[in-house]
Design a protein around this motif. Structure first.
Motif, PDB file in Angstrom:
ATOM      1  N   MET A  29       0.844  -1.192   0.000  1.00 56.87           N
ATOM      2  CA  MET A  29       0.000   0.000   0.000  1.00 56.87           C
ATOM      3  C   MET A  29       0.880   1.242   0.000  1.00 56.87           C
ATOM      4  O   MET A  29       1.776   1.380   0.846  1.00 56.87           O
ATOM      5  CB  MET A  29      -0.915  -0.011   1.224  1.00 56.87           C
ATOM      6  N   SER A  30       0.641   2.129  -0.920  1.00 53.00           N
ATOM      7  CA  SER A  30       1.491   3.314  -1.073  1.00 53.00           C
ATOM      8  C   SER A  30       1.393   4.252   0.116  1.00 53.00           C
ATOM      9  O   SER A  30       2.286   5.089   0.324  1.00 53.00           O
ATOM     10  CB  SER A  30       1.118   4.059  -2.359  1.00 53.00           C
ATOM     11  N   GLY A  31       0.341   4.114   0.926  1.00 50.29           N
ATOM     12  CA  GLY A  31       0.163   5.010   2.058  1.00 50.29           C
ATOM     13  C   GLY A  31       0.935   4.615   3.300  1.00 50.29           C
ATOM     14  O   GLY A  31       0.867   5.320   4.310  1.00 50.29           O
ATOM     15  N   LEU A  32       1.667   3.500   3.265  1.00 45.76           N
ATOM     16  CA  LEU A  32       2.411   3.041   4.436  1.00 45.76           C
ATOM     17  C   LEU A  32       3.903   3.307   4.286  1.00 45.76           C
ATOM     18  O   LEU A  32       4.469   3.123   3.205  1.00 45.76           O
ATOM     19  CB  LEU A  32       2.213   1.536   4.646  1.00 45.76           C
ATOM     20  N   SER A  33       4.522   3.688   5.399  1.00 44.56           N
ATOM     21  CA  SER A  33       5.976   3.857   5.392  1.00 44.56           C
ATOM     22  C   SER A  33       6.515   3.645   6.806  1.00 44.56           C
ATOM     23  O   SER A  33       5.770   3.690   7.781  1.00 44.56           O
ATOM     24  CB  SER A  33       6.372   5.253   4.885  1.00 44.56           C
ATOM     25  N   ALA A  34       7.834   3.399   6.876  1.00 44.20           N
ATOM     26  CA  ALA A  34       8.516   3.191   8.159  1.00 44.20           C
ATOM     27  C   ALA A  34       9.715   4.140   8.203  1.00 44.20           C
ATOM     28  O   ALA A  34      10.821   3.769   7.801  1.00 44.20           O
ATOM     29  CB  ALA A  34       8.962   1.736   8.301  1.00 44.20           C
ATOM     30  N   PRO A  35       9.518   5.376   8.690  1.00 53.79           N
ATOM     31  CA  PRO A  35      10.613   6.365   8.699  1.00 53.79           C
ATOM     32  C   PRO A  35      11.836   5.916   9.479  1.00 53.79           C
ATOM     33  O   PRO A  35      12.958   6.287   9.145  1.00 53.79           O
ATOM     34  CB  PRO A  35       9.967   7.592   9.352  1.00 53.79           C
TER      35      PRO A  35
END
Length: 575
Positions: free
Chosen positions: A154-160
């Motif tokens: 999903m393009s809306g997920l990230s882990a900075p």
């Protein structure tokens, strides 16, 4: 509408999901614990999956919520509390960006640290597998493409960073934390090192990893120690669990397969600690027997149920239609014009809920009268006892209203009542049929069928008079409205079986769905529910219950109304 969720399978739950009672905590200092801290209980059905990404039943959830963790969970009072996360998420001013911070001490049962990459992996995997509860993640940008397997992530997920997860939503969703906290389902975290490429469904590591005690690696307080060929299971606390104490229990054992009568007999012989866990409801005959025995009665609790059943009316075609001939999904509410309203109201008021509960619900052992709206008693959005005027039994008024609406009886000529057949449903709908005949002089033919046929017929908006039901997934009204009562779900093929579409309700629901203020949202959902009652969009009949029989020396066991109490608070006293 934001957050439209279409989980048709949940519509048919007949057994209990139930309402809220006080949670079981740890024992007081005066308690003397037994040396053997083994919890024994039985379940009728084997688990389908011990995999959060594919969980599909109450049995699955009972065990997954102990073996795994999510960012948040519900406590025994159904309050949302931290699990893998530390504190509430940071939410952007537009309500569309959530930033979560993970507990740095969190570990899987094999010692691997739980990182933000594991959370992102688990959420993407759950969306890709698109199991029964994948829609818990639907608000995330990119869910549509991943759930249809057009994309892997999903393009809306990230882990900075290692301990931060960021989620971008398509629209504000004030209910989303409730969905994420739903025990043991999509959103709960698995070890990506163990499973690997979740797009390769031929890979046994992706599909069968949870079936073995050696490979069932979780992040919760308990781990599986044995699963035999006879499908019995054993669990034990995880040593040095990152979340703290796992409570007093040292061993949990469950047998799969004994019938309900045999379970209660074994319970009475001391072989089981309790009967009722994992949606395994004791037989009504035993519940009545316990109610009638002053000693046994102390071991019995009947929990109210987070499930409602109502008599549904078709709003698009047939005699009860608000706007006959309308295309499903288009507005059915026209100011000052509703040719089906009087008929719907008369049918509802002609049913004595108390008689129905006495006859069909075995004197209230398996359900209770629905008089406070469609949202079950105890849940947020419940309007209060007696607050649904269309549920107030009044045979004389109902008959007078009916005769004015249909003086010749032509409107209900050949009318059939569709329902999915079971012994309970045969009794319940047989009583409704009998009351309509006695109180209105209307002969309605019962039309039993299997559940898939009923779902298909209802979703196609072909049923005119029918059984409708919903079991809550979590304690938030959004779970009801977005699945069942909006114009989007009134379209053919979707779960608003009546085809009821009131734009004024949609406006209220959208306002409530996007609100970050829970108190304000609940008030708005209540307004929406009163609109539904005013339109008599269904005749609410009964709320489910769940009996639970527990040995006197077992403390801290029980039912929140939605889920079993977690094992951490259960202990066995010396006896």
């Amino acid at each position: 509408m934001s957050g439209i969720r279409l989980r048709a399978a949940a519509l048919a739950v007949v057994g209990g999901l139930a309402v809220f009672a006080c949670g079981g905590g740890g024992g007081g200092t005066s308690e003397k614990l037994a040396s053997d801290q083994t919890l024994n209980f039985a379940i009728q059905d084997d688990v389908q999956y011990l995999d959060p990404g594919q969980a599909s039943s109450a049995v699955d959830i009972t065990f997954i919520q102990e073996v795994f963790s999510g960012l948040y969970r519900f406590d025994n009072n159904n309050r949302i509390v931290d699990d893998l996360a530390t504190g509430q998420p940071e939410v952007s001013s537009d309500g569309k960006t959530y930033t979560f911070h993970l507990n740095k001490n969190a570990k899987f049962s094999n010692g691997d640290p739980v990182t933000s990459a594991d959370v992102v992996y688990s959420w993407n995997r759950a969306a890709y597998l698109n199991g029964s509860y994948a829609t818990n993640l639907q608000p995330v940008v990119g869910w549509d493409d991943t759930s249809s397997q057009k994309t892997k992530t999903m393009s809306g997920l990230s882990a900075p960073d290692q301990n931060t997860v960021k989620a971008q939503l398509t629209a504000p969703a004030g209910y989303w934390l409730s969905a994420l906290a739903l025990p043991g389902t999509a959103g709960w975290v698995v070890d990506q090192k163990l499973i690997g490429d979740y797009t390769n469904t031929q890979n046994a590591a992706n599909t069968d990893w949870w079936q073995s005690a050696e490979t069932l690696i979780g992040s919760g307080p308990f781990k599986m120690t044995q699963r035999t060929s006879k499908a019995s299971m054993d669990f034990a606390p995880v040593k040095n669990w990152w979340g703290g104490s796992t409570g007093a229990l040292t061993h949990i054992h469950t047998d799969i397969g004994p019938d309900l009568i045999s379970q209660v007999k074994k319970f009475e012989a001391g072989g089981y600690s309790l009967v009722g866990m994992a949606n395994d409801v004791p037989a009504s005959a035993d519940v009545l027997r316990y109610q009638g025995d002053p000693t046994k009665k102390k071991l019995l609790t009947i929990w109210p149920g987070a499930r409602s059943t109502w008599l549904g009316y078709n709003f698009t075609t047939g005699p009860f239609a608000s706007k006959p001939g309308v295309t499903p999904g288009q507005p059915t509410t026209v100011q000052g014009t509703d040719p089906g309203l009087a008929g719907r109201d008369a049918f509802s008021k002609a049913v004595d809920r108390n008689q129905l509960i006495d006859v069909a619900c075995v004197k209230g052992t398996i359900c209770s009268a629905a008089t406070g709206g469609v949202i079950a008693k105890g849940l947020k959005g419940y309007l209060g006892d007696g607050q649904d005027p269309s549920a107030k039994f009044d045979a004389a008024a109902a008959k007078s209203e009916y005769q004015k609406w249909d003086p010749s009886g032509s409107k209900v000529q050949g009318l059939k009542l569709d329902y999915n057949q079971s012994s309970f449903n045969d009794t319940l709908w047989g009583n409704v049929q009998s009351q309509l005949r006695a109180n209105l002089g209307v002969n309605v033919a019962l039309n039993p069928m299997d559940f898939p046929t009923l779902i298909s017929k209802r979703n196609a908006k072909q049923s005119i008079l029918f059984r409708d039901s919903w079991g809550a997934d979590y304690d938030h009204p959004q779970d009801w409205f977005d699945n069942l009562f909006t114009c989007a779900t009134a379209q053919s093929g979707r779960g608003n079986a009546s085809g009821y579409c009131n734009p004024a309700m949609d406006k209220l629901v959208n306002q409530a769905d996007t609100s970050q203020n829970l108190s304000s949202a609940i008030s708005t959902y209540e307004q929406a529910q009163r609109l539904r009652i005013k339109d008599v969009a269904g005749a609410n009949l009964e709320y489910g219950t769940q009996p639970y029989i527990v040995q006197s020396y077992v403390k801290g066991a029980g039912y929140t109304g939605l889920f079993d109490y977690r094992w951490e608070g259960i202990r066995i006293l010396k006896h």
